[in-house]
Structures are given as C-alpha cells and as structure tokens.
Design an enzyme around this catalytic site. Sequence first.
Site, PDB file in Angstrom:
ATOM      1  N   ASP A   1      41.012 -29.660 -18.877  1.00  0.00           N
ATOM      2  CA  ASP A   1      41.449 -29.031 -17.483  1.00  0.00           C
ATOM      3  C   ASP A   1      42.414 -29.809 -16.607  1.00  0.00           C
ATOM      4  O   ASP A   1      41.855 -31.233 -16.374  1.00  0.00           O
ATOM      5  CB  ASP A   1      40.311 -28.462 -16.476  1.00  0.00           C
ATOM      6  CG  ASP A   1      40.761 -27.579 -15.394  1.00  0.00           C
ATOM      7  OD1 ASP A   1      42.013 -27.224 -15.426  1.00  0.00           O
ATOM      8  OD2 ASP A   1      40.037 -27.448 -14.309  1.00  0.00           O
TER       9      ASP A   1
ATOM     10  N   HIS B   1      35.044 -28.832 -10.399  1.00  0.00           N
ATOM     11  CA  HIS B   1      34.101 -27.689 -11.010  1.00  0.00           C
ATOM     12  C   HIS B   1      32.671 -27.690 -10.409  1.00  0.00           C
ATOM     13  O   HIS B   1      31.957 -28.614 -10.492  1.00  0.00           O
ATOM     14  CB  HIS B   1      34.095 -27.955 -12.555  1.00  0.00           C
ATOM     15  CG  HIS B   1      35.180 -28.014 -13.448  1.00  0.00           C
ATOM     16  ND1 HIS B   1      35.562 -28.162 -14.653  1.00  0.00           N
ATOM     17  CD2 HIS B   1      36.644 -28.121 -12.992  1.00  0.00           C
ATOM     18  CE1 HIS B   1      36.816 -28.112 -15.140  1.00  0.00           C
ATOM     19  NE2 HIS B   1      37.220 -27.722 -14.124  1.00  0.00           N
TER      20      HIS B   1
ATOM     21  N   SER C   1      35.715 -33.295 -12.490  1.00  0.00           N
ATOM     22  CA  SER C   1      34.647 -32.539 -12.733  1.00  0.00           C
ATOM     23  C   SER C   1      33.394 -33.341 -13.075  1.00  0.00           C
ATOM     24  O   SER C   1      33.189 -33.941 -12.273  1.00  0.00           O
ATOM     25  CB  SER C   1      35.093 -31.840 -14.257  1.00  0.00           C
ATOM     26  OG  SER C   1      34.102 -31.028 -14.737  1.00  0.00           O
TER      27      SER C   1
END
Length: 864
Positions: A144, A52, A25
């Site tokens: 995540d 992401h 991310s």
Amino acid sequence: MAALSPADMPSPPPAALRILGIGASAGGLAPLEEFLARIPPHSHMAYVVVQHLDPTHKALLPELLQRTTPMSVRQATHGMPIEPDCVYVIPPNTELSVVDGLLNLAEPMEPRGMRLPINVLFSSLARAQGEHAIGVVLSGMGSDGTLGLQAIKAVGGLTAVQQPDTAQFDAMPNSAIAANCADIIAPPGELPVRILNCLSRAPTPSASGGLSTEPEAETEPESTPLQRILRLLQQRTRHDFSLYKPSTLHRRMARRMAIHEIATLSLYVDFLKRNPQEIDLLFKEVLIGVTSFFRDAEVWQYLADTGLPELLARQHSEPHLRAWVVGCSTGEEAYSLAMIFTEALDKLPRPHGITLQIFASDLSPDAISTARRGHYPADISSSVSAERLARFFSIHGNGYQINRDIRDLVMFAQQDVVLDPPFTRLDLISCRNLLIYFDQSLQRKLIPLFHYSLRTGGVLLLGSSETVGRNTQLFAPIQPKLRLYLRQENVQNRDIRLPVKSFPPLARIAKELPVTPSDSSSHTHDNLQAAADQVLLQVYAPAAVVVNDEGDIVYISGRTGKYLEPAAGKANWNFYAMVREGLRTPIASALRQASNRSEPVSLQDLQVQLPGGGTQSVDITVQALREPATLRGMKMIVFRDIAPAHAGQPDKNRSKTATQHTHAKELQQYQDEIQTLREENRASQEELQSANEELQSTNEELQSTNEELTTSKEEMQSMNEELQTINAEMQTKLDDLALAQSDMKNLLNSIDIAILFLDHNLNVRRYTDRASKIINIRESDIGRPLSDLTTTLQYPELNDDALTTLSTLAYSEKQVPASDGRWFTVRIMPYRRLDNVIDGVVITLLDITATKELEQALRKDLRS
C-alpha cells in the site's frame, strides 16, 4: 510517452497550502512519532496521517501522536478544513482523501483485507496538489502506498520513503523503492529535514524559461550545461532530447536537482558525470507520463459512435484494420482503443472477416513492461464503466487484469518515434499529448511521418492541446474540437521531408535558428536543383531498405509494402522476419555473398506474393556499404518491379525453353518436398497444441487456486497489520501504566504510612513497606484473605470491621494497641474506583505511640 495535457495538469498557485501525506502500517507508530518530533512547529504545511487501523477498535493514535509534537493533532472529520501546522489522523473504518482543500471521509469500497487507504490519500493529493504534492511511506507490510507515490511522482510531486533497514516491517518501503518512485530514502528522523531542505532549495523558473542558476562560465550554445546534460543522456540511453521543449526539460531537471540539493546546472552536470545511475533516473524522470482509461470521454464517444464505424465501412480490399498508439505509456489508451474496436465490431453483421491489430509504442521500458502485464489498480472503476469492467477485465489480486482476448489485440514495443522506423499501412494513429513536449521543428517533421504511415482514408488523433500546424495540406479536420484529422491524398507540397531523411534522424537534426536576412536570388538555382532532385527521387527512385549486420532495418526509402510486412506477435524490425515469402531465402544468400564483395549482387526475376492476391516479378540488388562512415558495415537492398511480358514477343530460343522447362520441374520437386515438410510440421504443431491446451487447463486451475490463496493471504496480512497497530498502541498504554504504577508505589512508600489495599473479597491487593512491619505479609501473600494474616495489633475485630465498612460504606476509625507497646489509629474506608464503583477497602495504620505517651504523661501530671 503519454502525459497530462496542460488542461489536465493540476497546478495550485504558489501561495497554496502544501499538504504532506504520511502512510504507515504495522510498526508505524514509532517512526510516525520520530517523524513528527523532528518537524519544526511553524513549517507552514499540513500533515495528513493514514495508518491501517482495526475498523472495530477505537483508535488511540491522535492522543499518542500529540505527545510528540507541539502541532495540533486532530482526528479527521468529513468536510474539515485543512490548516497549516496541524496534523490530521484518519479515523477507523474510513478512507481519507483531500478534495478542494477539505478532508473527505468515505466508507471503504473494498472488503476488509483488500483496502489500500494510503493509495487513496496519495492519489487524491496528486489530483489536488499537482507538483506541490508530497507523499511519505513508513514501516508496514504489503505494498500500500506504492501506486499513490507513482501518481504523485507522475505529476511532479515529491516522494519520500523510510530507509528499509530502519523499519520494523520493510515490505511497504521496499515495494516503493522497487517501483522506482522514491525521491528520498532516509531514516524517519531525517526525512523531515531532507524534505524541507528539498523544498527550500528547489530551483525556480527564470524569465527566460530556464532555471535560475549562477552565471555560467561558458556562453556558446554548444557548451551550455543543458547541452552537456543532453549529450550525457544521449551517450547513455541512445535517445536524443535536444528537440524537446526546454521548459519541460528544465522542470524535470529541477526536481532532481532539488532532491540532491544542487543549486546550479553546472554542478548537476558534474554530479551526473560522477554518478551514471543518476542519468538513468533523469531519463525516467523525463519520460514520466500520466494516462488513464477513456481519458477525454467525448473523443472516445465519437470514435465509438462515428469514427470507427466509418473506418470499418471503408475496409473492402484490406480485411485487417491497423492502428498505432504513439507514446502509449502504461497501456491504458491502447486497451481503451481495443475495447471500443471490439464493441464496434460487435455491431457489424457476421461474418465480417475483419481483424484488428493495434501497435502501441513508448520510449520507456518500464512503462511498456507495465502495459504488457495488463494489471491495473482497483481505482480504474472510476473511469471504466461497470459493463466494460465485467466484459473486458477479471478481478486479480487487489486490482483488475485485462482479459486475454483484448490483450492479444495489442502489440507493445519500445520505440523512439523520431529515431526508429515507423509502423506503416495504418488506418488510425493516436498520438495524444506527446507533441506538446517537442519543439516546433520536430513537430513539423513528425506530422509528415504520420501521413506516410497512414493508408488512404486514415485518421490521425491528437491531444486536446495539439494540432497539425502548417501541415493542412496533409490532414483535413474531421472534428477540430476533438483533434481528429483525415489523411489527404495527392499532396503536392514538395517541401515535405520525413525525419528519416537524415540518418540517424535526431543526431543530425539541429535546432532551428533565427533566419538571417540574405539575398534570396543567390539561392534560386540551388533551390531549383534541390526541388528537381526531390521530384526525381519521389517519382523514379526504387524502394530500398538499409539493414545492419544482424538484419535489423535502420532505414526505409520509398514504399516497401509489397516486399515487407510487420510480423505478428511482438514488434520485430528484423528484415528476415518482415520479408515476404519467396524473397527470404534468395535475399539471405545474397546478403551473405555481398559481405565479401565490393560489387553489388543481383537477383533476377524473383516472384513475390502480393497482399491483395497475385504475384509480382521483381529484380533485387544487394550491396555492402562502405561509404560514408555512418553506413559502413551495412547493406542496402533495392527492389525494382518488372513489368509483365506482353503478347507478340519475338520467338524464343528452343534451347532456352528446354532449360526453363527443366528448371520448372526441379522447382516443382522442391515445392513438393517443402509441402511434405510443412504437413509434417503442421502435424507436430497440432500435437504440441493439444499438449499445450492440457497444460493451459491445468495452469488455469492452479492459477485459480493461487488467486484464492493470495486473497486469503492478503486478508490475513491486513488483519495482522491491524493487530500490529493495536498492539503498538496497547504497548504504549502499558508503558504509561507501568510508569504510573511505579510512581504510585514510590509515592506510597515515601509517605512512611502503613496502608493495606483489599479487594471486594477482602483479599490483599497491595500494601506499603511500612504495613509489612505491622502485619505479617510478604509478596507471595498477594491475593490471600485478610483473615489468614497475623498482626501485632490487639484488634481481633479487624476483619469484621472491614466487612462492615464494605457493606455499609461507613468509615471506621479506632485506636488499637500493639503487642510491642505501640499504638495505632486504624482507619478503614471504602476503595472507590474512577467509575464510582466500590471495589474493596483501604486500611490505614497510623502510628500514634508518641501521642499516647504524651497523653499518659499529661494525665500523670494532672493526678499529681
């Protein structure tokens, strides 16, 4: 410990392509480049990258990663086949998963800010690849990837996490490490080498079912490396795994050995001795279980339609329906049972007065902690219907929270089913996919334990690969295909022995060895005596319990349901919490007296309230145990029922009657005082309850506000991660442009030609060093109009000619003298961008002084 049944366990063939999933991310571009740069070009694995991304922005990730690796980097498309030595990158605004060896793209189910695409990828890898799955978490904010790594680890896959202090944003790595789901922790540049070494050194099963290791020096069973490892586990955790199937133990140990690059079990024993924390990790590895809501839908459908209604229809004398979920793992199965119990109760006519109580136990403290929280990820929607989600769950954060009315039906406890006392007086026992991990000797001892724990008409539910084996006299099949069995009564088999027969159970149970041929007649008398002793103990031995110094029950003999009952709330096997009213105070006093006496303490004619109403007179004996050494310091409590007195007894002595009458009055006085105290206590409890309700209301309001703030925070965090990703990509592009600009400047200066770049308004945009010696210009003149500049050229029409070229796009070239005697060719041409748009002019000044001087010299020669 609930786990996948063999039918559920995905296991691709050895030749199947291994797929490595990478999740990143914010701040993930640099570690991604570093990770891919260290992968050999022919690793024979495929790499799937999920980052992401801003759903509205075109991603530059594939072209940026292609510069760091010789492998082909492709943006994933739906249905794309996965090939070895290729890198696949997720497109924006999608969820990427692996299904049947193909890449599967889907629209995100969650709104922006709530998406967890890394968990989606890792969970699909766990399903598709099983123990061959590999997951890597790099820099990023949030959590995540943690649930996805847990799924990979649960099926025996390999997990790796970037070392937090090397990450620009360490939240994702720290979340995975805190969840104990990271096998390898290292900087991104070292992760590929660690992973490949782990895969290349993973021990393989030998023909005998163990690990292929080097020859061991010891040959006696008691000194094998496996036995030494099991002893270390028992010494540190109290739990004995000696009766677990060797294949299960070897497979779990093989993973830990591969992670630490250890080749033999002997070396792993030495490693465990030097690193006690590795014993804890191995303990958790052995207990890894996988479960889900309503797994094996046919079983739950039968229970909802037929099994539970029949159980509820038999509840006449007992208004409480009790169930035990053995090896509950993280609680999904226990909550599934509570949900269908509730649905079955709704179909009964009211008022029915039936209450439910579910005991759920597991060996893993981490699993029990998760089950008690009752918070599950959003992907449970694939196994729980929308109606049940709406009724039994509430949305909380990025997942679902089990509702309080279902949570209160289940009581979770950490328990070893073969070492700790069992729950009793049960109507249903669910022990699914646990027995497959035990050898046959332990299986044959647990089935009678379940028979003992069930009431008349109780039901036993096993996993799809489990049966009651030889214990058909204890359980009759209800639905053989669904592994549902009914408890049988009037059992005559005298060979049935519970695991609590020996104390402590597993510490004394030896592995079953091959039976050597012998003359059976020599043991006839011993067998007859043992059988007779067994019958006498079953028929005539009184109920008894053994307790330790703290009052915890460590052994139960006979049926003690008249005197003991599990207390409501958290599971508690303390004698003082379980003993019925009327016995607690006198027995507590007797336990204190017995500690200092060698002879037993007797309590005569105590009254105990029976579960179905009425009272029972009982004599109790309490004795401190000093022999054998195993029981030293403990106390045994023996219960003997007293038959009710019959009419026609001889006349009683009047003095004795008077004494009893006096005692009755004193007893009534004490009972009145106790009643007064109870009423005062009840009033205090009501006041506290009222205050508690007010506080609860306030807490719910604060919780609601907190949930809204948490949702907003998560949305902002997600957008911040997307912006961080875009910023990293843009920064890389800026670096490239800065380098290109530097190259262009050096190129223009190196050709030693005066060049002046003007924009569409004829303002100075750029110039070379050579041009500054002809036109009076410096760095601060960038953006000034050409007409404001002075030059050494005798060319007053320069500005007009530039305007003409800009409007007509026609080239202009003139030879112009300078005030210092030099001559220049002034060439004016349009400035054309890559998109074929005219955006100014370029003026090139070429020094032709030498050419002019030569021309003049030639003319003079011609004249002369």
